[in-house]
Design a protein around this motif. Structure first.
Motif, PDB file in Angstrom:
ATOM      1  N   TYR A 242       0.814  -1.223   0.000  1.00 24.98           N
ATOM      2  CA  TYR A 242       0.000   0.000   0.000  1.00 24.98           C
ATOM      3  C   TYR A 242       0.847   1.272   0.000  1.00 24.98           C
ATOM      4  O   TYR A 242       0.533   2.241  -0.693  1.00 24.98           O
ATOM      5  CB  TYR A 242      -0.934  -0.037   1.216  1.00 24.98           C
ATOM      6  CG  TYR A 242      -1.851   1.160   1.356  1.00 24.98           C
ATOM      7  CD1 TYR A 242      -2.973   1.314   0.537  1.00 24.98           C
ATOM      8  CD2 TYR A 242      -1.605   2.137   2.322  1.00 24.98           C
ATOM      9  CE1 TYR A 242      -3.822   2.399   0.682  1.00 24.98           C
ATOM     10  CE2 TYR A 242      -2.451   3.223   2.477  1.00 24.98           C
ATOM     11  CZ  TYR A 242      -3.557   3.352   1.655  1.00 24.98           C
ATOM     12  OH  TYR A 242      -4.395   4.438   1.804  1.00 24.98           O
ATOM     13  N   MET A 256     -10.803   0.751  -1.400  1.00 23.72           N
ATOM     14  CA  MET A 256     -12.131   1.148  -1.896  1.00 23.72           C
ATOM     15  C   MET A 256     -13.235   0.759  -0.901  1.00 23.72           C
ATOM     16  O   MET A 256     -14.338   0.377  -1.285  1.00 23.72           O
ATOM     17  CB  MET A 256     -12.389   0.572  -3.289  1.00 23.72           C
ATOM     18  CG  MET A 256     -11.384   1.139  -4.296  1.00 23.72           C
ATOM     19  SD  MET A 256     -11.589   0.580  -5.964  1.00 23.72           S
ATOM     20  CE  MET A 256     -12.749   1.770  -6.591  1.00 23.72           C
ATOM     21  N   LEU A 257     -12.915   0.883   0.355  1.00 23.07           N
ATOM     22  CA  LEU A 257     -13.882   0.536   1.402  1.00 23.07           C
ATOM     23  C   LEU A 257     -14.642   1.757   1.931  1.00 23.07           C
ATOM     24  O   LEU A 257     -15.524   1.604   2.784  1.00 23.07           O
ATOM     25  CB  LEU A 257     -13.162  -0.168   2.566  1.00 23.07           C
ATOM     26  CG  LEU A 257     -12.728  -1.610   2.285  1.00 23.07           C
ATOM     27  CD1 LEU A 257     -11.826  -2.131   3.412  1.00 23.07           C
ATOM     28  CD2 LEU A 257     -13.935  -2.527   2.125  1.00 23.07           C
ATOM     29  N   SER A 258     -14.285   2.947   1.451  1.00 26.18           N
ATOM     30  CA  SER A 258     -14.892   4.154   2.039  1.00 26.18           C
ATOM     31  C   SER A 258     -16.430   4.145   2.009  1.00 26.18           C
ATOM     32  O   SER A 258     -17.051   4.505   3.002  1.00 26.18           O
ATOM     33  CB  SER A 258     -14.327   5.416   1.385  1.00 26.18           C
ATOM     34  OG  SER A 258     -14.358   5.310  -0.010  1.00 26.18           O
ATOM     35  N   ARG A 300      -9.156   9.566   8.925  1.00 25.64           N
ATOM     36  CA  ARG A 300     -10.624   9.523   9.036  1.00 25.64           C
ATOM     37  C   ARG A 300     -11.033   9.873  10.469  1.00 25.64           C
ATOM     38  O   ARG A 300     -11.929  10.688  10.702  1.00 25.64           O
ATOM     39  CB  ARG A 300     -11.121   8.125   8.646  1.00 25.64           C
ATOM     40  CG  ARG A 300     -12.595   7.873   8.901  1.00 25.64           C
ATOM     41  CD  ARG A 300     -12.954   6.414   8.601  1.00 25.64           C
ATOM     42  NE  ARG A 300     -14.362   6.148   8.830  1.00 25.64           N
ATOM     43  CZ  ARG A 300     -14.878   5.827  10.021  1.00 25.64           C
ATOM     44  NH1 ARG A 300     -14.101   5.741  11.081  1.00 25.64           N
ATOM     45  NH2 ARG A 300     -16.176   5.598  10.143  1.00 25.64           N
ATOM     46  N   TRP A 360     -17.062   7.726  -7.231  1.00 23.41           N
ATOM     47  CA  TRP A 360     -15.864   7.602  -6.402  1.00 23.41           C
ATOM     48  C   TRP A 360     -14.691   8.226  -7.147  1.00 23.41           C
ATOM     49  O   TRP A 360     -14.693   8.301  -8.377  1.00 23.41           O
ATOM     50  CB  TRP A 360     -15.603   6.112  -6.140  1.00 23.41           C
ATOM     51  CG  TRP A 360     -14.537   5.788  -5.141  1.00 23.41           C
ATOM     52  CD1 TRP A 360     -14.687   5.681  -3.783  1.00 23.41           C
ATOM     53  CD2 TRP A 360     -13.150   5.500  -5.403  1.00 23.41           C
ATOM     54  NE1 TRP A 360     -13.485   5.350  -3.201  1.00 23.41           N
ATOM     55  CE2 TRP A 360     -12.527   5.230  -4.174  1.00 23.41           C
ATOM     56  CE3 TRP A 360     -12.376   5.446  -6.566  1.00 23.41           C
ATOM     57  CZ2 TRP A 360     -11.169   4.919  -4.053  1.00 23.41           C
ATOM     58  CZ3 TRP A 360     -11.033   5.136  -6.455  1.00 23.41           C
ATOM     59  CH2 TRP A 360     -10.438   4.874  -5.208  1.00 23.41           C
ATOM     60  N   MET A 361     -13.711   8.698  -6.405  1.00 21.17           N
ATOM     61  CA  MET A 361     -12.493   9.198  -7.052  1.00 21.17           C
ATOM     62  C   MET A 361     -11.321   8.816  -6.167  1.00 21.17           C
ATOM     63  O   MET A 361     -11.432   8.804  -4.933  1.00 21.17           O
ATOM     64  CB  MET A 361     -12.559  10.720  -7.186  1.00 21.17           C
ATOM     65  CG  MET A 361     -11.541  11.316  -8.150  1.00 21.17           C
ATOM     66  SD  MET A 361     -11.319  13.116  -7.941  1.00 21.17           S
ATOM     67  CE  MET A 361     -12.893  13.760  -8.378  1.00 21.17           C
ATOM     68  N   HIS A 362     -10.207   8.521  -6.809  1.00 16.63           N
ATOM     69  CA  HIS A 362      -8.992   8.145  -6.084  1.00 16.63           C
ATOM     70  C   HIS A 362      -8.504   9.329  -5.237  1.00 16.63           C
ATOM     71  O   HIS A 362      -8.588  10.479  -5.660  1.00 16.63           O
ATOM     72  CB  HIS A 362      -7.935   7.728  -7.116  1.00 16.63           C
ATOM     73  CG  HIS A 362      -6.677   7.228  -6.507  1.00 16.63           C
ATOM     74  ND1 HIS A 362      -5.681   8.077  -6.089  1.00 16.63           N
ATOM     75  CD2 HIS A 362      -6.258   5.981  -6.213  1.00 16.63           C
ATOM     76  CE1 HIS A 362      -4.688   7.355  -5.576  1.00 16.63           C
ATOM     77  NE2 HIS A 362      -5.020   6.084  -5.647  1.00 16.63           N
ATOM     78  N   ASN A 363      -7.957   9.028  -4.044  1.00 22.94           N
ATOM     79  CA  ASN A 363      -7.580  10.093  -3.111  1.00 22.94           C
ATOM     80  C   ASN A 363      -6.586  11.092  -3.703  1.00 22.94           C
ATOM     81  O   ASN A 363      -6.733  12.300  -3.558  1.00 22.94           O
ATOM     82  CB  ASN A 363      -7.004   9.493  -1.830  1.00 22.94           C
ATOM     83  CG  ASN A 363      -6.617  10.566  -0.839  1.00 22.94           C
ATOM     84  OD1 ASN A 363      -7.459  11.349  -0.408  1.00 22.94           O
ATOM     85  ND2 ASN A 363      -5.336  10.630  -0.504  1.00 22.94           N
ATOM     86  N   ALA A 370      -9.191  19.153  -6.098  1.00 17.87           N
ATOM     87  CA  ALA A 370      -9.616  20.139  -5.097  1.00 17.87           C
ATOM     88  C   ALA A 370      -8.652  21.320  -5.076  1.00 17.87           C
ATOM     89  O   ALA A 370      -9.059  22.483  -4.972  1.00 17.87           O
ATOM     90  CB  ALA A 370      -9.696  19.483  -3.726  1.00 17.87           C
ATOM     91  N   PHE A 388     -18.717  17.531  -4.773  1.00 13.01           N
ATOM     92  CA  PHE A 388     -18.241  16.196  -4.376  1.00 13.01           C
ATOM     93  C   PHE A 388     -19.352  15.464  -3.602  1.00 13.01           C
ATOM     94  O   PHE A 388     -19.667  14.319  -3.874  1.00 13.01           O
ATOM     95  CB  PHE A 388     -16.990  16.305  -3.491  1.00 13.01           C
ATOM     96  CG  PHE A 388     -15.687  16.238  -4.250  1.00 13.01           C
ATOM     97  CD1 PHE A 388     -15.576  16.709  -5.550  1.00 13.01           C
ATOM     98  CD2 PHE A 388     -14.545  15.695  -3.658  1.00 13.01           C
ATOM     99  CE1 PHE A 388     -14.366  16.646  -6.243  1.00 13.01           C
ATOM    100  CE2 PHE A 388     -13.333  15.619  -4.340  1.00 13.01           C
ATOM    101  CZ  PHE A 388     -13.241  16.104  -5.635  1.00 13.01           C
ATOM    102  N   GLY A 395     -19.669  10.017   0.228  1.00  5.92           N
ATOM    103  CA  GLY A 395     -19.759  11.383   0.759  1.00  5.92           C
ATOM    104  C   GLY A 395     -19.937  11.385   2.277  1.00  5.92           C
ATOM    105  O   GLY A 395     -20.890  10.825   2.797  1.00  5.92           O
ATOM    106  N   ALA A 399     -14.869  13.840   6.445  1.00  4.26           N
ATOM    107  CA  ALA A 399     -13.742  13.574   5.537  1.00  4.26           C
ATOM    108  C   ALA A 399     -13.743  14.528   4.350  1.00  4.26           C
ATOM    109  O   ALA A 399     -12.684  14.997   3.908  1.00  4.26           O
ATOM    110  CB  ALA A 399     -13.798  12.131   5.049  1.00  4.26           C
ATOM    111  N   ASN A 400     -14.926  14.826   3.842  1.00  2.00           N
ATOM    112  CA  ASN A 400     -15.005  15.698   2.671  1.00  2.00           C
ATOM    113  C   ASN A 400     -14.613  17.125   3.031  1.00  2.00           C
ATOM    114  O   ASN A 400     -13.782  17.752   2.363  1.00  2.00           O
ATOM    115  CB  ASN A 400     -16.439  15.642   2.111  1.00  2.00           C
ATOM    116  CG  ASN A 400     -16.540  16.201   0.706  1.00  2.00           C
ATOM    117  OD1 ASN A 400     -15.624  16.040  -0.109  1.00  2.00           O
ATOM    118  ND2 ASN A 400     -17.640  16.865   0.407  1.00  2.00           N
ATOM    119  N   GLY A 403     -10.888  17.137   3.798  1.00  2.00           N
ATOM    120  CA  GLY A 403     -10.089  17.058   2.566  1.00  2.00           C
ATOM    121  C   GLY A 403     -10.098  18.375   1.802  1.00  2.00           C
ATOM    122  O   GLY A 403      -9.057  18.863   1.342  1.00  2.00           O
ATOM    123  N   CYS A 407      -6.887  21.047   1.237  1.00  5.90           N
ATOM    124  CA  CYS A 407      -6.419  21.482  -0.089  1.00  5.90           C
ATOM    125  C   CYS A 407      -6.518  22.991  -0.270  1.00  5.90           C
ATOM    126  O   CYS A 407      -5.687  23.601  -0.954  1.00  5.90           O
ATOM    127  CB  CYS A 407      -7.231  20.789  -1.187  1.00  5.90           C
ATOM    128  SG  CYS A 407      -6.971  19.011  -1.225  1.00  5.90           S
TER     129      CYS A 407
END
Ligand SMILES: Cc1cc2nc3c(=O)[nH]c(=O)nc-3n(C[C@H](O)[C@H](O)[C@H](O)COP(=O)(O)OP(=O)(O)OC[C@H]3O[C@@H](n4cnc5c(N)ncnc54)[C@H](O)[C@@H]3O)c2cc1C
Length: 489
Positions: A242, A256-258, A300, A360-363, A370, A388, A395, A399-400, A403, A407
Motif C-alpha cells: 500500500y 475502496m472501502l470508504s 478519518r 468515487w475518485m482516487h484520493n 480540489a 463532491f 460522501g 472527511a469531505n 479534505g 487542499c
C-alpha cells in the motif's frame, strides 16, 4: 406494502427499540449489542429524503443505502428482529415518530449509535427532550470511531489540531489496547405483536430521483459479507504494498472501502482487527504498508474528532477563522468546466469524470482536483465540497470537509497556501504512462505517455476534440499565492 401482524406478549415489558442510522449492519454494532443485553428488540429505520437533499447526499449514495437496507432487513429477519421502515421527510418530524412507535409498542428505550455532525446532534437532543417529557429515553453509544470522540485530548485537555500529535497519542492508546469487536448478535425468540408495522423500502425512483444505472450499482455491491471479503482481500493481497501503490490511481490498489465504512456496512473495529489479525490481534506493525493504511484510518478518525470539537465546520465555515471571508472568483463557466471534466487539464478532467461515472475518485486525484479548483481557479472550496458531496458514494461531511479545507489551506493542519500542486507534474509522477487518463478521457487515448499529460503544451500543432486549458497554470499559481498572502496573518 408488506406488514407484520403480531400479538404483543403480555410479559414483553423489556422490549427495546434499536434505531439504525449510518450503521446498516448487524455485526459489531454497539447499539444493537447493548439493546440486546437489555431485552428483545424491534428495529427502526427512518428515511428522510428531504433532509438527505438538504445535506447534498448523492443519488448513488442514497441508492447504495437503500440497497443495503434490504440486506439489513433480511439479516434482522434471521435474528427474529422485526424492522419498521418509517419516513420523516425532515428530521424535525423524527421525535414524534419515535415517540409514536415507543407508545404503540409499549417500549421505554430506544438505542442508537452517536453521529457527530451538528444537525445529527441537534436531532438527537430534540429526541432526548421529547422522549423525556414522556418518561422515555434515547440511549446513545460510541461506535463510529476508534476512540470515543471527546476523549483523545492533549495535556491541556484540548483537542489536537495537528495530525502528527493526534496520531502519536492514538498509537499510544492502541498499544495499550486494540478495540475489540462486539460479540455476534443473538437470535431472539420471535415477538408476537398486534400492531401492523410499515416495512416497505422505497426505491430512488419512488423518491423522485434518477435511477442509478445497473453498471454503477454493480461497482458497489452491498451486504456485510461482501464488505468483509473486500476487506480480507485487501489485507491479504494489497496492504503490504500500500505504501508504494496507494498514490497511483490506475493501479486500483487502495481498499475502496470508504462507501462501506461510511454507511456502516463495515465497522472501524473490524478494519483494525483485520489489519492486526496476522499478528494475532496484537498492535504490532511489521510492514510499512500496514502502517500507512492505519494512518489513513487515523485521518478519518482525526477529521471525525475535529468535526465534533469544532461544530462551526458543519456550517460551512473555514477552520482558520482569518480565512473565513477570503474572496473567491465568481467564475461560473470555469466551475462548470471543472465539474464536468472539461478544464483542458487531463488529470483533473479524468478525476472529475471518474467521479461522475462511478461515484468515487482516487484520493490523490481528489487532492489534485480540489487544489486546482481552490487555488488555480480561485473558486470557493465550498462549491467543490458541495459538488463532491452531490456525487460521491462515500460522501461524508467530516472527511469531505477535512479534505477540501486541507487542499484550500483553510483547514486544520492544512497544506500551506504557497505549496500548490502543479497538476501536470502530479500527473507525470502518479500516472506516468497516462493509463488513468486514457481510461477516463477516451479522446486522448491515442496520445503517448509524454504528450497525454498536457497535449497542447507538448505538441503545439495538435488537433484534438478536447478543450484547451481554461487557465494558465503558472500565472494562476502566482495569483493564488498573492491572494492568500494578503489574507493570511
Ligand atoms: C477533497 C477530498 C474530499 C474527500 N471526501 C471524502 C468523503 O466524502 N468521504 C470519504 O470517506 N473520504 C473522503 N476523502 C478521503 C479519501 O479520498 C477517501 O477516503 C479515499 O479515497 C477512499 O478510498 P479507499 O477506501 O480506497 O481508501 P484507503 O486508501 O483504502 O483508506 C482506507 C480508509 O481510510 C479512510 N481515509 C483514507 N484517506 C482518508 C483521508 N484523507 N481523509 C479521511 N479519511 C480517509 C477512508 O475511510 C478509507 O476508506 C476526501 C479526500 C479529499 C482530498
Amino acid at each position: 406494502m408488506t406488514s407484520h401482524f403480531m400479538n404483543l406478549h403480555p410479559l414483553m415489558t423489556d422490549l427495546q427499540l434499536i434505531w439504525f442510522r449510518q450503521d446498516l449492519r448487524i455485526h459489531d454494532h454497539s447499539a444493537l449489542w447493548h439493546a440486546q443485553q437489555a431485552g428483545p428488540c424491534i428495529a427502526i429505520v427512518i428515511l428522510s429524503p428531504a433532509q438527505w437533499q438538504r445535506h447534498d447526499d448523492a443519488t448513488i449514495k442514497i441508492d447504495f443505502y437503500l440497497r443495503q437496507l434490504k440486506s439489513l432487513k433480511q439479516q434482522l429477519q434471521t435474528l427474529n428482529i422485526p424492522l419498521i421502515i418509517e419516513q420523516a421527510d425532515l428530521w424535525d418530524d423524527i421525535p414524534e415518530k419515535i415517540l409514536h412507535w415507543l407508545n404503540t409498542l409499549q417500549i421505554q428505550t430506544v438505542h442508537a449509535n452517536i453521529e457527530y455532525e451538528l444537525n445529527e446532534n441537534q436531532r438527537d437532543r430534540r429526541v432526548i427532550q421529547h422522549l423525556a417529557n414522556a418518561q422515555k429515553s434515547l440511549k446513545l453509544y460510541h461506535d463510529r470511531c476508534i476512540f470515543n470522540v471527546g476523549t483523545l485530548l492533549n495535556k491541556n485537555q484540548q483537542p489536537y489540531k495537528v495530525f502528527g500529535a493526534f496520531k502519536k497519542s492514538a498509537y499510544e492508546q492502541l498499544h495499550i489496547s486494540l478495540p475489540q469487536c462486539f460479540p455476534p448478535p443473538e437470535v431472539q425468540t420471535p415477538i408476537d405483536l398486534t400492531t401492523q408495522l410499515p416495512t416497505h423500502i422505497t426505491s430512488t425512483t419512488e423518491l423522485g430521483l434518477v435511477a442509478t444505472p445497473r453498471e454503477q450499482q454493480e461497482l458497489w455491491p452491498v451486504t456485510e459479507a461482501y464488505a468483509w471479503t473486500k476487506l480480507d482481500d485487501f489485507i491479504q493481497n494489497d496492504v503490504q504494498h500500500y505504501d508504494q501503490t496507494r498514490d497511483f490511481p490506475n493501479l486500483q490498489q487502495t481498499s475502496m472501502l470508504s462507501p462501506y465504512l461510511n454507511i456502516g456496512i463495515l465497522s472501524i473495529r473490524q478494519c483494525l482487527q483485520a489489519l492486526f489479525r496476522p499478528h494475532y490481534g496484537l498492535f504490532e506493525i511489521t510492514q510499512r504498508g500496514q502502517q500507512i493504511w492505519l494512518d489513513e484510518l487515523l485521518w478519518r478518525e482525526f477529521y471525525q474528532h475535529i468535526l465534533f470539537h469544532f461544530p462551526h465546520l458543519s456550517k460551512g465555515h473555514s477552520f482558520k477563522t482569518e480565512l473565513q471571508h477570503l474572496s473567491w472568483r465568481d467564475a461560473k463557466q470555469d466551475l462548470y468546466a471543472w465539474q464536468h471534466g472539461l478544464t483542458g487539464i487531463p488529470i483533473v478532467d479524468a478525476g472529475m469524470r471518474q467521479l461522475l461515472h462511478t461515484g468515487w475518485m482516487h484520493n490523490r486525484v481528489r487532492m489534485i482536483c480540489a487544489m486546482f479548483l481552490s487555488k488555480n481557479l480561485l473558486i470557493d472550496w465550498r462549491l467543490g465540497e458541495q459538488w463532491f458531496m452531490q456525487h460521491l458514494i462515500d460522501g461524508d461531511l467530516a472527511a469531505n470537509n477535512g479534505g477540501w479545507q486541507w487542499c484550500a489551506s483553510t483547514g486544520v493542519d492544512a497544506v500551506p497556501y504557497f505549496r500548490i500542486f502543479n497538476p501536470v507534474t502530479q500527473s507525470e509522477r502518479f500516472d506516468p504512462n497516462g493509463d488513468y487518463i486514457r481510461q477516463w478521457l477516451p479522446e486522448l487515448a491515442h496520445l503517448n505517455a509524454k504528450v497525454i499529460h498536457a497535449p497542447y503544451t507538448f505538441q503545439k500543432d495538435i488537433q484534438l476534440d478536447y478543450p484547451k486549458p481554461i487557465v494558465d497554470l503558472k500565472q494562476s499559481r502566482l495569483r493564488a499565492i498573492e491572494h492568500f498572502k494578503q489574507h493570511s496573518s
